[in-house]
Scaffold this active site. Structure first.
Site, PDB file in Angstrom:
ATOM      1  CD  GLN A   1      -3.856  -4.672   6.767  1.00 53.62           C
ATOM      2  OE1 GLN A   1      -3.892  -3.565   5.796  1.00 53.62           O
ATOM      3  NE2 GLN A   1      -4.416  -5.670   6.053  1.00 53.62           N
TER       4      GLN A   1
ATOM      5  CE  LYS B   1      -3.969  -2.099   2.470  1.00 51.22           C
ATOM      6  NZ  LYS B   1      -4.316  -2.581   3.972  1.00 51.22           N
TER       7      LYS B   1
ATOM      8  CG  ASP C   1     -10.427  -0.071   5.241  1.00 49.87           C
ATOM      9  OD1 ASP C   1     -10.091  -0.683   4.066  1.00 49.87           O
ATOM     10  OD2 ASP C   1      -9.558  -0.167   6.273  1.00 49.87           O
TER      11      ASP C   1
END
Ligand code: GUN
Length: 299
Positions: free
Chosen positions: A98, A54, A121
């Protein structure tokens, strides 16, 4: 019949190219550089690989990348304090923690602490609710990537029968919402579904997101259907010390004989997830600054 193999790697590169071009235009016209903060708690090897990837791709599209790596035993309060700082930081447009987080940390509390406007997200309940009611939301990256692949292949999805296998908050449920939004007739199947192969055989579109290696076989598939494989499963290694083969939730060899189109693993949905994370970061930046929505990168 032999299916078209959907090249998610190439499509993801094209999406990243579109993001990079719009980041450059935003910098030139407004002096704004989007920033994405990624927070990793602990040393889970798979998570470390994702986070590295990422960070690298964020910089490649011209955005600022902020990485925060915390020890596995970091107290929940410390993580919440970091999120509060990132929420208040104008250089940070997107925040991703995460998952999974270690057991002593309450995942729901962490997700609720992220500013919904920076929730790239799309896991905050405000965004979940906005998506479910057909309003402008931050959309979870993996389902967004699947939808982009489906739209690219079919144009309109209106009236198609879609079966989503899996009911997770990260993939199954938001995928169903997106397909409803595109006027599909949607069934969400899961581990308790009766006669699963019969249910899947109805589908023009199958999205498999159950985490069961090679579960969906060719005899479950209606001839010509499109099959999107979200699974990433590592099989036990053939010999000691070797790495096990990476497979999806779909038995690629048999499904490719029957389907009209199918995504491979690796190289299908996987690369689309990070591309959509970057797209969401650009979208969040545009919205935060009152600029036009990025083109072709949101639903
Ligand atoms: N872990 C596995 N997939 C995801 C994802 O899409 N977002 C976050 N934050 N963590 C994950």
């Amino acid at each position: 019949m032999s299916a078209t193999i959907i090249d998610g790697k190439a499509f993801a590169a094209e999406v990243r190219g579109r993001v990079a071009a719009q980041v450059a235009a935003m910098k030139a016209a407004h002096g704004i550089t989007p920033g994405l903060a990624v927070v990793l708690v602990g040393e889970d090897p798979a998570s470390q690989v994702y986070v590295r990837s990422k960070g690298k791709q964020t910089v490649e599209v011209g955005m600022n990348s902020f990485e925060h790596k915390l020890d596995a035993d970091t107290p929940e309060a410390e993580l919440l304090a970091l999120i509060a700082r990132l929420n208040a930081d104008p250089a940070v447009n997107g925040i991703l923690v995460q998952l999974p987080v270690p057991d002593h940390i309450d995942e729901a509390k962490v997700l609720a602490a992220i500013d919904p406007a920076k929730d790239v997200d799309g896991f905050h309940i405000s965004n979940v609710g906005l998506l479910a009611t057909g309003q402008k939301a931050m959309v979870p990256c993996t389902p967004l990537g699947c939808l982009m692949l489906l739209r690219d292949l079919h144009g309109s999805l209106s009236g198609m029968e879609a079966v989503v296998i899996g009911r997770s908050n990260i993939v199954g449920k938001p995928m169903a919402q997106l397909l409803i939004g595109d006027s599909c007739t949607v069934t969400v199947a899961h581990s308790r579904t009766k006669d699963l192969p019969d249910v899947v055989r109805r589908a023009d579109i199958v999205v498999a997101a159950v985490g069961r290696p090679e579960m969906v076989t060719g005899d479950w598939i209606k001839p010509g259907a499109t099959v999107i494989d979200v699974g990433i499963n590592r099989l036990p290694p053939a010999e000691e010390g070797a790495k096990g083969k990476l497979v999806g939730d779909v038995d690629f060899a048999s499904v490719a004989q029957v389907a009209g189109a199918v995504t491979p693993v690796p190289g299908g949905v996987g690369p689309m997830t990070i591309a959509c994370l970057l797209a969401n970061t650009l979208t969040a930046t545009a919205r935060a600054n009152g600029l036009a929505e990025p083109e072709g990168l949101t639903v």
